[in-house]
Design a protein around this motif. Structure first.
Motif, PDB file in Angstrom:
ATOM      1  N   HIS A 176      -1.874  13.765  -1.588  1.00 42.07           N
ATOM      2  CA  HIS A 176      -1.031  12.577  -1.458  1.00 42.07           C
ATOM      3  C   HIS A 176      -1.442  11.549  -2.502  1.00 42.07           C
ATOM      4  O   HIS A 176      -2.630  11.277  -2.670  1.00 42.07           O
ATOM      5  CB  HIS A 176      -1.162  11.974  -0.055  1.00 42.07           C
ATOM      6  CG  HIS A 176      -0.034  11.039   0.276  1.00 42.07           C
ATOM      7  ND1 HIS A 176       0.089   9.799  -0.284  1.00 42.07           N
ATOM      8  CD2 HIS A 176       1.043  11.175   1.093  1.00 42.07           C
ATOM      9  CE1 HIS A 176       1.187   9.203   0.181  1.00 42.07           C
ATOM     10  NE2 HIS A 176       1.788  10.024   1.020  1.00 42.07           N
ATOM     11  N   TRP A 183      -4.973   7.064  -5.293  1.00 38.49           N
ATOM     12  CA  TRP A 183      -5.011   5.623  -5.587  1.00 38.49           C
ATOM     13  C   TRP A 183      -6.182   4.966  -4.832  1.00 38.49           C
ATOM     14  O   TRP A 183      -6.918   4.154  -5.397  1.00 38.49           O
ATOM     15  CB  TRP A 183      -3.670   4.991  -5.194  1.00 38.49           C
ATOM     16  CG  TRP A 183      -3.695   3.499  -5.135  1.00 38.49           C
ATOM     17  CD1 TRP A 183      -3.766   2.645  -6.202  1.00 38.49           C
ATOM     18  CD2 TRP A 183      -3.658   2.683  -3.965  1.00 38.49           C
ATOM     19  NE1 TRP A 183      -3.783   1.338  -5.759  1.00 38.49           N
ATOM     20  CE2 TRP A 183      -3.707   1.330  -4.396  1.00 38.49           C
ATOM     21  CE3 TRP A 183      -3.575   2.954  -2.601  1.00 38.49           C
ATOM     22  CZ2 TRP A 183      -3.694   0.267  -3.490  1.00 38.49           C
ATOM     23  CZ3 TRP A 183      -3.548   1.903  -1.707  1.00 38.49           C
ATOM     24  CH2 TRP A 183      -3.612   0.573  -2.148  1.00 38.49           C
ATOM     25  N   LEU A 184      -6.375   5.360  -3.573  1.00 41.03           N
ATOM     26  CA  LEU A 184      -7.481   4.797  -2.783  1.00 41.03           C
ATOM     27  C   LEU A 184      -8.829   5.117  -3.436  1.00 41.03           C
ATOM     28  O   LEU A 184      -9.742   4.298  -3.446  1.00 41.03           O
ATOM     29  CB  LEU A 184      -7.449   5.349  -1.354  1.00 41.03           C
ATOM     30  CG  LEU A 184      -6.606   4.548  -0.361  1.00 41.03           C
ATOM     31  CD1 LEU A 184      -6.519   5.285   0.975  1.00 41.03           C
ATOM     32  CD2 LEU A 184      -7.186   3.143  -0.156  1.00 41.03           C
ATOM     33  N   ARG A 216      -1.372   8.462  -2.445  1.00 39.18           N
ATOM     34  CA  ARG A 216      -2.094   7.311  -1.918  1.00 39.18           C
ATOM     35  C   ARG A 216      -3.595   7.598  -1.860  1.00 39.18           C
ATOM     36  O   ARG A 216      -4.410   6.701  -2.070  1.00 39.18           O
ATOM     37  CB  ARG A 216      -1.579   6.914  -0.538  1.00 39.18           C
ATOM     38  CG  ARG A 216      -2.101   5.533  -0.120  1.00 39.18           C
ATOM     39  CD  ARG A 216      -1.741   5.164   1.313  1.00 39.18           C
ATOM     40  NE  ARG A 216      -0.354   4.781   1.467  1.00 39.18           N
ATOM     41  CZ  ARG A 216       0.585   5.524   2.036  1.00 39.18           C
ATOM     42  NH1 ARG A 216       0.289   6.738   2.480  1.00 39.18           N
ATOM     43  NH2 ARG A 216       1.820   5.097   2.152  1.00 39.18           N
ATOM     44  N   ASP A 217      -3.963   8.853  -1.599  1.00 42.07           N
ATOM     45  CA  ASP A 217      -5.387   9.211  -1.553  1.00 42.07           C
ATOM     46  C   ASP A 217      -6.029   9.005  -2.918  1.00 42.07           C
ATOM     47  O   ASP A 217      -7.132   8.472  -3.026  1.00 42.07           O
ATOM     48  CB  ASP A 217      -5.561  10.674  -1.114  1.00 42.07           C
ATOM     49  CG  ASP A 217      -5.108  10.877   0.318  1.00 42.07           C
ATOM     50  OD1 ASP A 217      -5.069   9.883   1.070  1.00 42.07           O
ATOM     51  OD2 ASP A 217      -4.760  12.021   0.687  1.00 42.07           O
ATOM     52  N   LEU A 274       0.835   6.474  -7.591  1.00 46.23           N
ATOM     53  CA  LEU A 274       0.892   5.086  -7.102  1.00 46.23           C
ATOM     54  C   LEU A 274      -0.072   4.194  -7.866  1.00 46.23           C
ATOM     55  O   LEU A 274      -1.231   4.565  -8.105  1.00 46.23           O
ATOM     56  CB  LEU A 274       0.535   5.054  -5.605  1.00 46.23           C
ATOM     57  CG  LEU A 274       0.422   3.667  -4.951  1.00 46.23           C
ATOM     58  CD1 LEU A 274       1.771   2.955  -4.927  1.00 46.23           C
ATOM     59  CD2 LEU A 274      -0.125   3.789  -3.520  1.00 46.23           C
ATOM     60  N   ALA A 324       0.810  -1.218   0.000  1.00 43.72           N
ATOM     61  CA  ALA A 324       0.000   0.000   0.000  1.00 43.72           C
ATOM     62  C   ALA A 324       0.845   1.270   0.000  1.00 43.72           C
ATOM     63  O   ALA A 324       0.694   2.138   0.861  1.00 43.72           O
ATOM     64  CB  ALA A 324      -0.963  -0.006   1.187  1.00 43.72           C
ATOM     65  N   GLY A 325       1.780   1.340  -0.933  1.00 46.99           N
ATOM     66  CA  GLY A 325       2.576   2.551  -1.031  1.00 46.99           C
ATOM     67  C   GLY A 325       3.743   2.574  -0.065  1.00 46.99           C
ATOM     68  O   GLY A 325       4.120   3.629   0.435  1.00 46.99           O
ATOM     69  N   LEU A 373       6.583   3.571  -2.310  1.00 50.75           N
ATOM     70  CA  LEU A 373       6.201   4.930  -2.713  1.00 50.75           C
ATOM     71  C   LEU A 373       6.856   5.971  -1.804  1.00 50.75           C
ATOM     72  O   LEU A 373       7.381   6.984  -2.273  1.00 50.75           O
ATOM     73  CB  LEU A 373       4.676   5.067  -2.649  1.00 50.75           C
ATOM     74  CG  LEU A 373       4.118   6.485  -2.806  1.00 50.75           C
ATOM     75  CD1 LEU A 373       4.222   6.929  -4.259  1.00 50.75           C
ATOM     76  CD2 LEU A 373       2.660   6.551  -2.335  1.00 50.75           C
ATOM     77  N   GLU A 374       6.819   5.714  -0.499  1.00 54.37           N
ATOM     78  CA  GLU A 374       7.359   6.706   0.440  1.00 54.37           C
ATOM     79  C   GLU A 374       8.858   6.892   0.254  1.00 54.37           C
ATOM     80  O   GLU A 374       9.381   7.983   0.428  1.00 54.37           O
ATOM     81  CB  GLU A 374       7.034   6.320   1.886  1.00 54.37           C
ATOM     82  CG  GLU A 374       5.536   6.314   2.215  1.00 54.37           C
ATOM     83  CD  GLU A 374       4.842   7.668   1.967  1.00 54.37           C
ATOM     84  OE1 GLU A 374       5.521   8.703   1.795  1.00 54.37           O
ATOM     85  OE2 GLU A 374       3.590   7.672   1.920  1.00 54.37           O
TER      86      GLU A 374
END
Ligand SMILES: Cc1ncc(C[n+]2csc(CCOP(=O)(O)OP(=O)(O)O)c2C)c(N)n1
Ligand code: SF4
Lengths: 259, 373
Positions: free
Chosen positions: B360, B365-366, B362-363, B329, B310-311, B314-315
């Protein structure tokens, strides 16, 4: 009579396998006695240079400061697994672990049982002082019913905290164990018997017979809140009835060894 | 040596044998078990040590003991088993010992499943065990690469006195591919050829003690610094990374292992559509190919991280790129591999200039994932 006529015989000296150093153990602690016995046996068998010790986590974490052999130091309870690793790549070396009761009979119960079941050709010196000495005297698996410790302040209640573990009896039931005995360090006679047992355990290893363990009933005067004398008496009166001195497994190939 | 068809796990086992593996300790867990099974006959056949341990805790501590003698030693496991090994890995690091661990990752957390995943990236790349230490992490994306990296993993571990982890996921462990095996190396003779720090019995020499305990904080600090200095050498010398189509790329995809492999298919498909995109596939995850990524951050318009977690990586990419270009992502979790089409879609989105430095990644992607569930 001139001096040169006097025949002198050395009857007592520090074993070569014991370092000449200042102890970190509390006054009266029997860890020192046990170390010396191991060292004497290594000297007698002439195997100091062929021996690798595995220290555990507990007051004897620094066993390597005293026993004068190559040493490694294991995570808490894992000494039998580490010893297995050493022995499997160096099978002609003598490998022994030196473990307390918290180390061997609590956090390391899995590793010790598995090593014994495999018949791992190592020797285990097991110090039972009925508590976790190093961390300040908490309850151990070996703490007696009713015994007060810093984590069983009203005395071990077997209904809540369970029963003490007789570890060598348990290990003796495994076919991989060739020698499983209990001795005590509370008086000179028993100390001599303890040394013979340690010698026998290393002889088991020398013959490739498999797993050997010697439990040594020991004292922890500091955490028991006793003088060393009182502690030795307490061991004799309270520990031996629960943890009888005896041989629980003796491989026939060494049954007749006498030292 | 001819190319033969090998299953990933078996190939890794044979590569380790040829690298001079002297002792293996392990415990069964899918999708790694073939490795243990292979060595259960291969090691005894060659007169070398093999023990099926009582647990991964037992296995890693057997590795610890054997490593103390200077032997070439290895264990292998998969995610839940590796969690159990964290104690031993920290002790190995604290005692400055070389050893090799093969981690064939599966879906998690918890018991999870036995499908391929990369969710243990942080656990392996950023620690896991207690204390200040690093493990050298090698991430193959094919059976041949797994063979080659396993073969050198012992040399690297010994050169820098670190644990080397060969980190792959279940799909590489389980797949069959043609691979060429390296030459069989002789096994180190002990104690004659043991390194100068090894514990082998004090025969005619000063005795040695191997321990990770330093009661005096200054001594511990000194040990920590010694470990860190060696690690700085690893960073300077051992970064490995493979790039594809990056010369003229205006977009970069970053992915390792199986995810990197899927990403490569997507990159090729995008190139066929005329999108100038390339792939950066880190082979060492620790040390991370920072300089290379920094360099490409000055070349491309945006980046896309493809991973089966989950990333987590990525970080690291974001940390390295430092906001110079947007990083998006594309991830799948829980044992699902991303499809090339999913990655291709994400690349097209980069090409349309939709990547952004806002918010972000990840947001976003979510948000896309919420369409699925
Ligand atoms: C994983 C882990 N848990 C807990 C500890 C803390 N600890 C250190 S020594 C010890 C108990 C040792 O007791 P015992 O084995 O009976 O030996 P003694 O000190 O009595 O000789 C504990 C719990 C530790 N070092 N590692
Ligand atoms: S705390 Fe107990 S076991 Fe530890 S050194 Fe003191 S007396 Fe010995």
């Amino acid at each position: 009579m001139v001096m040169s006529d006097i025949q002198e015989e050395v009857v007592y000296q520090r074993p070569v396998s014991l370092e000449n150093t200042v102890t970190h153990y509390c006054p009266g602690c029997t860890h020192g006695t046990a170390h010396r016995l191991v060292a004497e046996v290594l000297d007698e068998m002439g195997i100091r240079e062929k021996t690798i010790g595995v220290a555990s986590v507990g007051c004897s974490v620094f066993a390597y400061n005293y026993i004068n052999t190559d040493f490694v130091q294991a995570p808490h309870g894992r000494a039998p697994a580490m010893a297995t690793g050493v022995k499997r790549v160096m099978p002609d070396r003598f490998v022994f672990t030196y473990q307390g009761d918290g180390d061997m009979a609590s956090i390391g119960m899995g590793e010790i049982v598995a090593a014994a079941a495999r018949g791992e050709n190592i020797t285990v010196i097991f110090i039972n002082n009925t508590n976790y000495g190093m961390t300040g005297g908490q309850m151990a698996p070996t703490t007696l019913p009713g015994q007060k410790t810093t984590s069983s302040p009203t005395g071990r209640d077997v209904e809540v905290q369970g029963y003490p573990v007789r570890a060598v009896e348990l290990l003796s039931t495994l076919d991989g164990a060739s020698y499983a005995v209990r001795r005590s360090l509370h008086d000179p006679k028993n100390i001599r018997m303890a040394k013979k047992a340690i010698r026998t355990a290393f002889e088991v290893q020398a013959r490739g017979l498999g797993f050997s363990v010697v439990e040594l009933l020991s004292i922890c005067p500091t955490n028991w809140g006793m003088t060393p004398d009182q502690a030795l008496n307490w061991l004799e009166q309270h520990m031996i009835p629960y943890y009888p001195i005896g041989d629980f497994k003796v491989h026939e190939a060494i049954a007749n060894l006498r030292f | 040596m001819a190319r033969e068809l090998w299953k990933g796990n078996n190939a890794i086992a044979e590569a380790a044998v040829r690298a001079g593996l002297q002792a293996y300790f392990g415990y069964p867990i899918t999708p790694q078990t073939e490795l243990l099974e292979y060595l259960s006959w291969r090691m005894p056949e060659l007169g070398r040590a093999f023990v099926q341990a009582e647990s991964e805790l037992g296995a890693v501590n057997m590795v610890y003991g054997a490593a103390c003698t200077g032997a070439r030693v290895m264990s292998s496991s998969s995610s839940p088993g590796v969690s159990l090994m964290m104690e031993g890995l920290s002790y190995l690091a604290g005692t400055e010992l070389p050893a090799v661990l093969v981690d064939v990752m599966r879906g998690g957390p918890g018991l999870g499943n036995i499908a391929p995943a990369q969710g243990d990236y942080n656990q392996i790349v950023h620690g896991g065990g207690h204390g200040d230490y690093n493990m050298l992490v090698l991430a193959p994306s094919s059976v041949q690469e797994a063979v080659d990296l396993t073969y050198i993993s012992f040399d690297l571990a010994e050169k820098y006195r670190v644990v080397t982890v060969v980190l792959l996921d279940g799909s590489i462990g389980q797949m069959m591919e043609p691979a060429e095996m390296p030459e069989m190396r002789p096994v180190r003779r002990l104690p004659e050829e043991a390194p100068e720090w090894a514990v082998t019995g004090a025969m005619g020499r000063q005795r040695r003690v191997l321990s990770s305990i330093y009661l005096q904080p200054p001594e511990e600090e000194e040990a920590n610094l010694r470990i860190l200095k060696r690690w700085q050498q690893v960073i300077a010398n051992e970064v490995r990374c493979k790039t594809y189509y990056m010369e003229d790329a205006r977009f970069a995809v970053v992915g390792f292992g199986s995810a990197g492999r899927v990403a490569l298919s997507a990159v090729r498909a995008a190139r066929a559509e005329g999108i100038p995109v390339g792939l950066v596939r880190p082979i060492t995850l620790n040390p991370f190919p920072e300089k290379i990524l920094q360099q490409y951050a000055g070349q491309v318009e945006s980046m896309l991280v493809v991973e089966m977690s989950a990333g987590q990586m990525l970080e690291d990419v974001r940390r390295v790129v430092q906001g110079r270009v947007p990083v998006e992502l594309c991830a799948r979790l829980g044992g699902i591999m991303p499809l090339p089409d999913e990655v291709l879609d994400a690349i097209r989105s980069l090409a349309r200039g939709e990547a952004t430095l806002e918010g972000h990644p990840r947001d976003r992607w979510l948000q896309r994932m919420s369409l699925l569930y």
